[in-house]
Design a protein around this motif. Structure first.
Motif, PDB file in Angstrom:
ATOM      1  N   ILE A  73      18.320  13.561  -9.269  1.00 56.88           N
ATOM      2  CA  ILE A  73      17.756  13.576 -10.617  1.00 56.88           C
ATOM      3  C   ILE A  73      18.397  14.683 -11.442  1.00 56.88           C
ATOM      4  CG2 ILE A  73      15.624  13.656 -11.952  1.00 56.88           C
ATOM      5  CD1 ILE A  73      15.867  11.306  -9.959  1.00 56.88           C
ATOM      6  N   SER A  74      18.625  15.820 -10.823  1.00 56.81           N
ATOM      7  CA  SER A  74      19.265  16.966 -11.465  1.00 56.81           C
ATOM      8  C   SER A  74      19.918  17.785 -10.362  1.00 56.81           C
ATOM      9  CB  SER A  74      18.225  17.804 -12.223  1.00 56.81           C
ATOM     10  OG  SER A  74      17.420  18.529 -11.312  1.00 56.81           O
ATOM     11  N   PRO A  75      20.652  18.838 -10.695  1.00 55.49           N
ATOM     12  CA  PRO A  75      21.290  19.637  -9.641  1.00 55.49           C
ATOM     13  C   PRO A  75      20.310  20.215  -8.627  1.00 55.49           C
ATOM     14  CG  PRO A  75      22.286  20.127 -11.757  1.00 55.49           C
ATOM     15  CD  PRO A  75      21.102  19.247 -12.034  1.00 55.49           C
ATOM     16  N   THR A  76      19.036  20.310  -8.969  1.00 54.58           N
ATOM     17  CA  THR A  76      18.066  20.902  -8.044  1.00 54.58           C
ATOM     18  C   THR A  76      16.909  19.969  -7.707  1.00 54.58           C
ATOM     19  OG1 THR A  76      16.864  21.927  -9.892  1.00 54.58           O
ATOM     20  CG2 THR A  76      18.584  23.245  -8.817  1.00 54.58           C
ATOM     21  N   VAL A  77      16.969  18.709  -8.119  1.00 55.99           N
ATOM     22  CA  VAL A  77      15.886  17.762  -7.855  1.00 55.99           C
ATOM     23  C   VAL A  77      16.458  16.448  -7.334  1.00 55.99           C
ATOM     24  CG1 VAL A  77      13.949  16.455  -8.807  1.00 55.99           C
ATOM     25  CG2 VAL A  77      14.413  18.770  -9.632  1.00 55.99           C
ATOM     26  N   GLN A  78      15.917  15.993  -6.191  1.00 58.17           N
ATOM     27  CA  GLN A  78      16.249  14.686  -5.660  1.00 58.17           C
ATOM     28  C   GLN A  78      14.950  13.937  -5.388  1.00 58.17           C
ATOM     29  OE1 GLN A  78      19.250  14.298  -2.659  1.00 58.17           O
ATOM     30  NE2 GLN A  78      20.292  16.183  -3.237  1.00 58.17           N
ATOM     31  N   MET A  79      14.982  12.621  -5.580  1.00 55.59           N
ATOM     32  CA  MET A  79      13.783  11.797  -5.376  1.00 55.59           C
ATOM     33  C   MET A  79      14.115  10.619  -4.473  1.00 55.59           C
ATOM     34  SD  MET A  79      11.395   9.703  -8.120  1.00 55.59           S
ATOM     35  CE  MET A  79      10.430  11.130  -8.615  1.00 55.59           C
ATOM     36  N   ARG A  80      13.214  10.331  -3.557  1.00 53.10           N
ATOM     37  CA  ARG A  80      13.374   9.141  -2.725  1.00 53.10           C
ATOM     38  C   ARG A  80      13.312   7.901  -3.605  1.00 53.10           C
ATOM     39  NH1 ARG A  80      12.604  10.848   2.591  1.00 53.10           N
ATOM     40  NH2 ARG A  80      11.334  12.734   2.842  1.00 53.10           N
ATOM     41  N   SER A  81      14.177   6.933  -3.293  1.00 49.87           N
ATOM     42  CA  SER A  81      14.205   5.729  -4.118  1.00 49.87           C
ATOM     43  C   SER A  81      14.868   4.590  -3.371  1.00 49.87           C
ATOM     44  CB  SER A  81      14.965   6.003  -5.431  1.00 49.87           C
ATOM     45  OG  SER A  81      16.316   6.332  -5.151  1.00 49.87           O
ATOM     46  N   ASN A  82      14.589   3.364  -3.849  1.00 50.79           N
ATOM     47  CA  ASN A  82      15.363   2.186  -3.459  1.00 50.79           C
ATOM     48  C   ASN A  82      16.508   2.090  -4.459  1.00 50.79           C
ATOM     49  OD1 ASN A  82      12.248   1.225  -2.859  1.00 50.79           O
ATOM     50  ND2 ASN A  82      13.694   0.597  -1.270  1.00 50.79           N
ATOM     51  N   PHE A  83      17.732   2.337  -4.003  1.00 55.71           N
ATOM     52  CA  PHE A  83      18.809   2.447  -4.984  1.00 55.71           C
ATOM     53  C   PHE A  83      19.845   1.344  -4.889  1.00 55.71           C
ATOM     54  CE2 PHE A  83      19.816   5.269  -1.419  1.00 55.71           C
ATOM     55  CZ  PHE A  83      21.042   4.780  -1.016  1.00 55.71           C
ATOM     56  N   GLY A  84      19.532   0.222  -4.261  1.00 50.39           N
ATOM     57  CA  GLY A  84      20.477  -0.885  -4.271  1.00 50.39           C
ATOM     58  C   GLY A  84      20.906  -1.296  -2.888  1.00 50.39           C
ATOM     59  N   GLU A  85      22.164  -1.038  -2.541  1.00 46.93           N
ATOM     60  CA  GLU A  85      22.712  -1.550  -1.293  1.00 46.93           C
ATOM     61  C   GLU A  85      23.713  -0.555  -0.714  1.00 46.93           C
ATOM     62  OE1 GLU A  85      23.960  -5.863  -0.825  1.00 46.93           O
ATOM     63  OE2 GLU A  85      25.915  -4.864  -0.790  1.00 46.93           O
ATOM     64  N   THR A  86      23.688  -0.421   0.603  1.00 47.29           N
ATOM     65  CA  THR A  86      24.696   0.368   1.304  1.00 47.29           C
ATOM     66  C   THR A  86      25.426  -0.526   2.298  1.00 47.29           C
ATOM     67  OG1 THR A  86      23.278   1.070   3.149  1.00 47.29           O
ATOM     68  CG2 THR A  86      23.227   2.402   1.143  1.00 47.29           C
ATOM     69  N   ALA A  87      26.643  -0.140   2.618  1.00 47.06           N
ATOM     70  CA  ALA A  87      27.432  -0.878   3.606  1.00 47.06           C
ATOM     71  C   ALA A  87      28.155   0.117   4.492  1.00 47.06           C
ATOM     72  CB  ALA A  87      28.440  -1.804   2.922  1.00 47.06           C
ATOM     73  N   THR A  88      28.177  -0.182   5.788  1.00 46.43           N
ATOM     74  CA  THR A  88      28.860   0.669   6.758  1.00 46.43           C
ATOM     75  C   THR A  88      29.729  -0.187   7.660  1.00 46.43           C
ATOM     76  OG1 THR A  88      27.033   2.270   6.791  1.00 46.43           O
ATOM     77  CG2 THR A  88      28.584   2.339   8.621  1.00 46.43           C
ATOM     78  N   ASN A  89      30.964   0.229   7.845  1.00 45.92           N
ATOM     79  CA  ASN A  89      31.871  -0.403   8.801  1.00 45.92           C
ATOM     80  C   ASN A  89      32.280   0.665   9.807  1.00 45.92           C
ATOM     81  OD1 ASN A  89      32.807  -1.574   5.824  1.00 45.92           O
ATOM     82  ND2 ASN A  89      32.359  -3.134   7.344  1.00 45.92           N
TER      83      ASN A  89
END
Length: 651
Positions: free
Chosen positions: A488-504
């Motif tokens: 959210i800002s340099p000192t704030v993070q929020m848990r969220s559903n943010f779309g999609e991730t992929a790992t190979n």
């Protein structure tokens, strides 16, 4: 350093010694055995239809690491976050396998879910490496059998097995980071009951604050842990009854006056198994955890108390499993229920209540599995999960997770395999209701989180010969409605559903040798990234997942001397979703020289982080420096006889 030179010289002498006479019928290494984590029933690791890694008791006990999570750094597929468990922030010790991402792995110890039901973190301090008899890691999709959280795989740890034979071992160590550790593990009979008892006490300390965050008020971090674990087993033909009890406490003081936590756990479990051909097993457990978490006001008033959190948690579960062998395979049915309740009470340094929120969660699952044996083998299964959460409002979610694993034996030595499955990961109560601070960064909760859904594919091959084993696998995992921290800002993070991730992920695992000379190595390449999200998120990597990881572990016994060298590498990674908090790489060297006396008693001198490499485990924690430790191990009864036999075979 003269001591380091002496250790290296002794290693070269031990590894250059004469090899034992070859057996007329050489046997494969210990890794070519049976595993149960793939289907829940024993089957050949070499012919398993899904990628699996194993770690033996001897490998864990030969490690120079002071905690179980650090000792698992040589287990292929285990995405260790580099966090040394005794000195890691509460809530940060999460699971990821095959690069899938944090909270996308499940842990079972002796068949009991071992993650905290409220937050999903693992209390590694409960389990001394000496108490672990075996570890098995299912790499890839596991939700079809194990339910929520098994998106990337399942780690199954087995502690010392109950036995009617009297025997055991007492071990004490001191030096460097280790300020006094003692472990006792024993087995014996109580009438018709077999038992296994483990008692452990650990005291560790070193300077944990990174150099760029040092303050005049800083002091060495201190970690303590005390655990008692008792297992009882009564067996009759066709019936068995097992009881399991763990009582443990651990605490951390993390370098500043008001930074750390204390925790206690009480757990009871019981399993009844009946049947000879068809079998039915019923397992139940109950657990209480109490935690007090302190945060220092490092931003404006270092050394002042920022807040105190009280996080009591209760969780209980029951699982029923029915297995029916049929020609060419078996049917399995599983029904589970898991209930969790937790509470987060946060009070400011001035005594003002900032948060007082409670929640409950119920997880129900029903799974059906069919295995097919033969040159062409398969596992076909599916599981239905229903999740009801009441935390700042009721929420319901459900999912069906299918799974298809296949294998084909090209020859007795070579097996090809392929697997596909989907998965579910429901948000923990911790993510829904608890906020916290690490360093200057605030991590906020989010009551509106939705469950993650995933799909995974895997393909690989396995080659085994007398004395060696090679496995190479590719795993691809895509996670929808991915849960993580949005910046959210340099000192704030929020848990969220943010779309999609992929790992190979590409993983290679090789082992050669036996009880007298053993070489184990693995390498893994992870290509993990956000594929759907905000423009600033797309392309960013997953937090705490290294680009690559590798380990080499060489052990050689010649007569009474055993020398072991361990190299482990964890590639570059970040502690945040926007890659603004790099925590670099870690290349660690460990070495141990052990001398065993004729009685079976042994004395070991070990060095962890031999090159004194400075590295970070998180944004506000430094890894342990070079640590030289002396360890005395005294076995008795059956354990002493086993140690003497092993030494004689390698004379």
């Amino acid at each position: 350093m003269p001591l380091i030179g002496a250790l290296l010289t002794a290693t070269l002498v031990a590894t250059a010694g004469p090899s034992p006479s070859p057996s007329p019928s050489p046997t494969p290494p210990a890794s070519i055995g049976n595993v149960t984590v793939v289907t829940g029933s024993p089957e050949s690791l070499h012919k398993a239809p899904q990628a699996t890694s194993v770690v033996s008791a001897s490998a864990l006990q030969a490690s120079t690491a002071t905690s179980l999570d650090a000792a698992l750094r040589t287990l292929p597929g285990f995405d260790r976050s580099r966090g040394d468990a005794p000195f890691t922030n509460y809530g940060q010790l999460r699971l990821s396998f095959e690069g899938a991402g944090q909270d996308r792995g499940a842990l079972f110890v002796d068949g009991i879910p071992a993650q905290d039901g409220f937050g999903g973190q693992v209390d590694w301090n409960l389990y001394a490496p000496l108490s672990i008899a075996r570890g098995e890691l299912l790499r890839g999709p596991g939700s079809a059998l194990y339910g929520s959280g098994a998106i990337g795989g399942v780690l199954s740890l087995t502690t010392t097995q109950p036995s009617l034979q009297d025997g055991g071992v007492v071990e004490g160590s001191y030096g460097g980071e280790d300020h006094g550790t003692a472990v006792m593990s024993s087995t014996q009979a109580f009438g018709s009951w077999a038992s296994a008892i483990t008692l452990s006490s650990t005291r560790l300390s070193f300077g944990v604050v990174p150099t760029n965050l040092e303050e005049s008020i800083d002091r060495p971090g201190v970690s303590t842990a005390d655990t008692a674990h008792v297992r009882l087993l009564h067996s009759d033909p066709g019936n068995s009854l097992a009881f399991d009890a763990i009582v443990g406490t651990d605490a951390q003081q993390d370098g500043q006056p008001n930074d750390g936590f204390s925790r206690s756990l009480d757990q009871l479990a019981a399993t009844w198994t009946t049947g000879t051909i068809q079998t039915f097993a019923l397992t139940a457990f109950a657990r209480e955890t109490k935690l007090t978490n302190l945060a220092d006001n490092t931003t404006t008033h270092p050394g002042a108390l920022l807040y105190t959190q009280y996080v009591p948690t209760s969780d209980a579960g029951v699982r029923a499993r029915w297995d029916d062998p049929v020609p060419g395979g078996a049917y399995s049915l599983i029904a589970e229920r898991h209930l969790v309740s937790g509470w987060n009470d946060q009070v400011s340094g001035a005594g003002v209540t900032q948060s007082n929120i409670a929640g409950t969660q119920g997880l129900d699952g029903f799974a059906l599995q069919r295995t097919f044996e033969g040159r062409f083998g398969a596992v076909l299964g599916a599981r239905y999960d229903a999740v009801h959460t009441d935390a700042l409002g009721p929420r319901d979610a459900n999912a069906i997770s299918p799974r298809l694993d296949t294998k084909y034996d090209l020859s007795p030595a070579t097996t090809m395999r392929a697997a596909y499955g989907t998965g579910l990961r429901a948000p923990f109560l911790n993510e829904l209701i608890r906020s916290y601070r690490i360093g200057t960064t605030l991590y906020e909760n989010n009551p509106d989180l939705a469950p993650e859904r995933s799909r995974s594919a895997q393909v690989g091959f396995d080659v085994a010969s007398p004395g060696s084993h090679l496995a190479v696998d590719y795993t691809g995992t895509i996670v929808h409605d991915a849960l993580g921290f949005s910046t959210i800002s340099p000192t704030v993070q929020m848990r969220s559903n943010f779309g999609e991730t992929a790992t190979n992920t590409f993983t290679g695992d090789y082992r050669r040798g036996g009880p007298c000379a053993d070489v184990r190595l693995f390498g893994a390449l992870n290509h993990d990234r956000v594929t759907q999200g905000t423009p600033i998120q797309i392309g960013k990597r997953l937090a705490y997942i290294p680009d690559e990881a590798a380990a080499v572990d060489v052990e050689r016994t010649t007569g009474p001397v055993t020398a072991a060298v361990e190299l482990s590498y964890s590639g570059p990674t970040f502690a945040d979703s926007l890659q603004q908090q790099p925590i670099g790489t870690a290349f660690l060297v460990g070495e141990r020289i052990t001398y065993q006396f004729k009685s079976g008693t042994s004395l070991a001198l070990g060095v962890d982080n031999l090159t004194d490499r400075y590295y970070l485990t998180s944004i506000d924690r430094a890894g342990p420096p070079s640590s030289v430790t002396l360890r005395l191990t005294v076995p008795w009864g059956a354990r002493a006889a086993e140690a003497v036999r092993t030494a004689a075979a390698c004379g």
